[in-house]
Motif scaffolding. Sequence first.
Motif, mmCIF file in Angstrom:
data_model
loop_
_atom_site.group_PDB
_atom_site.id
_atom_site.type_symbol
_atom_site.label_atom_id
_atom_site.label_comp_id
_atom_site.label_asym_id
_atom_site.label_seq_id
_atom_site.Cartn_x
_atom_site.Cartn_y
_atom_site.Cartn_z
ATOM 1 N N UNK A 55 0.874 -1.266 -0.155
ATOM 2 C CA UNK A 55 -0.057 -0.068 0.038
ATOM 3 C C UNK A 55 0.886 1.090 0.000
ATOM 4 N N UNK A 56 0.342 2.203 -0.881
ATOM 5 C CA UNK A 56 1.208 3.321 -1.009
ATOM 6 C C UNK A 56 0.166 4.492 -0.998
ATOM 7 N N UNK A 67 0.128 18.956 9.170
ATOM 8 C CA UNK A 67 -0.673 17.892 9.336
ATOM 9 C C UNK A 67 0.059 16.633 9.511
ATOM 10 N N UNK A 68 -0.190 15.941 10.665
ATOM 11 C CA UNK A 68 0.573 14.644 11.097
ATOM 12 C C UNK A 68 -0.415 13.618 10.493
ATOM 13 N N UNK A 69 0.298 12.724 9.617
ATOM 14 C CA UNK A 69 -0.643 11.939 8.899
ATOM 15 C C UNK A 69 0.169 10.316 9.186
ATOM 16 N N UNK A 70 -0.568 9.291 9.313
ATOM 17 C CA UNK A 70 -0.517 7.895 9.612
ATOM 18 C C UNK A 70 -1.080 7.122 8.718
ATOM 19 N N UNK A 71 -0.609 5.920 8.267
ATOM 20 C CA UNK A 71 -1.117 5.138 7.282
ATOM 21 C C UNK A 71 -1.232 3.836 8.194
ATOM 22 N N UNK A 72 -2.500 3.234 8.033
ATOM 23 C CA UNK A 72 -3.079 1.912 8.706
ATOM 24 C C UNK A 72 -3.477 1.002 7.648
ATOM 25 N N UNK A 73 -2.668 -0.249 7.809
ATOM 26 C CA UNK A 73 -3.129 -1.153 6.771
ATOM 27 C C UNK A 73 -3.538 -2.403 7.562
ATOM 28 N N UNK A 74 -4.823 -2.966 7.204
ATOM 29 C CA UNK A 74 -5.328 -3.981 7.747
ATOM 30 C C UNK A 74 -5.317 -5.424 6.774
ATOM 31 N N UNK A 86 4.669 5.215 11.033
ATOM 32 C CA UNK A 86 5.183 6.034 11.885
ATOM 33 C C UNK A 86 4.474 7.389 11.558
ATOM 34 N N UNK A 87 4.099 8.074 12.421
ATOM 35 C CA UNK A 87 3.703 9.581 11.994
ATOM 36 C C UNK A 87 4.540 10.479 11.225
ATOM 37 N N UNK A 88 4.143 11.310 10.060
ATOM 38 C CA UNK A 88 4.700 11.766 9.290
ATOM 39 C C UNK A 88 4.220 13.029 9.242
ATOM 40 N N UNK A 89 4.951 14.251 9.560
ATOM 41 C CA UNK A 89 4.503 15.584 9.525
ATOM 42 C C UNK A 89 4.428 16.300 8.062
ATOM 43 N N UNK A 90 3.480 16.447 7.569
ATOM 44 C CA UNK A 90 3.361 17.247 6.205
ATOM 45 C C UNK A 90 2.949 18.575 6.464
ATOM 46 N N UNK A 91 4.340 19.328 6.254
ATOM 47 C CA UNK A 91 4.073 21.016 6.139
ATOM 48 C C UNK A 91 3.384 21.554 5.311
ATOM 49 N N UNK A 98 3.815 7.505 1.901
ATOM 50 C CA UNK A 98 3.880 6.563 3.178
ATOM 51 C C UNK A 98 3.728 5.090 2.561
ATOM 52 N N UNK A 99 4.252 4.165 3.038
ATOM 53 C CA UNK A 99 4.070 2.914 2.610
ATOM 54 C C UNK A 99 3.821 1.657 3.583
#
Length: 122
Positions: A55-56, A67-74, A86-91, A98-99
């Motif tokens: 997943x990308x 914005x602090x973004x996190x990717x969740x994969x089930x 891990x959280x990624x800050x997108x300025x 994110x992968x």
Amino acid sequence: MRAKHRRAVGVSSAAVLLAGTATVLAEVRAAPAVPAERPPAYEASCSTTVEGSRVTAYCHNPYPRTDRVRLHVECEKWWDVDTDSAPVDVGPTAYAELTGRCWKDVRTAWLTHQPERDSAGT
């Protein structure tokens, strides 16, 4: 006589109709406007792609706040480990990728957004 009666009925019917319309319009004007549901003004616009077990997520932030973004994969299989990035800050005006992955098939993938905390305190 009948012509006068028809005119009187027609005029009174029109008067009642106009009075009713005026009442409805007054109620509509008095009703408060309902704001449209909009996403918060800090969330980066993101899209996800799933290719097999990978997943990308691609995110771009057009807003002046980070914005602090996190990717969740089930994962589909019960024994396959679900992942959270891990959280990624997108300025402001920034772009992030994110992968995540599963060993086998991906069931769902989603992103969470969190506004930048104020640096002045807690």
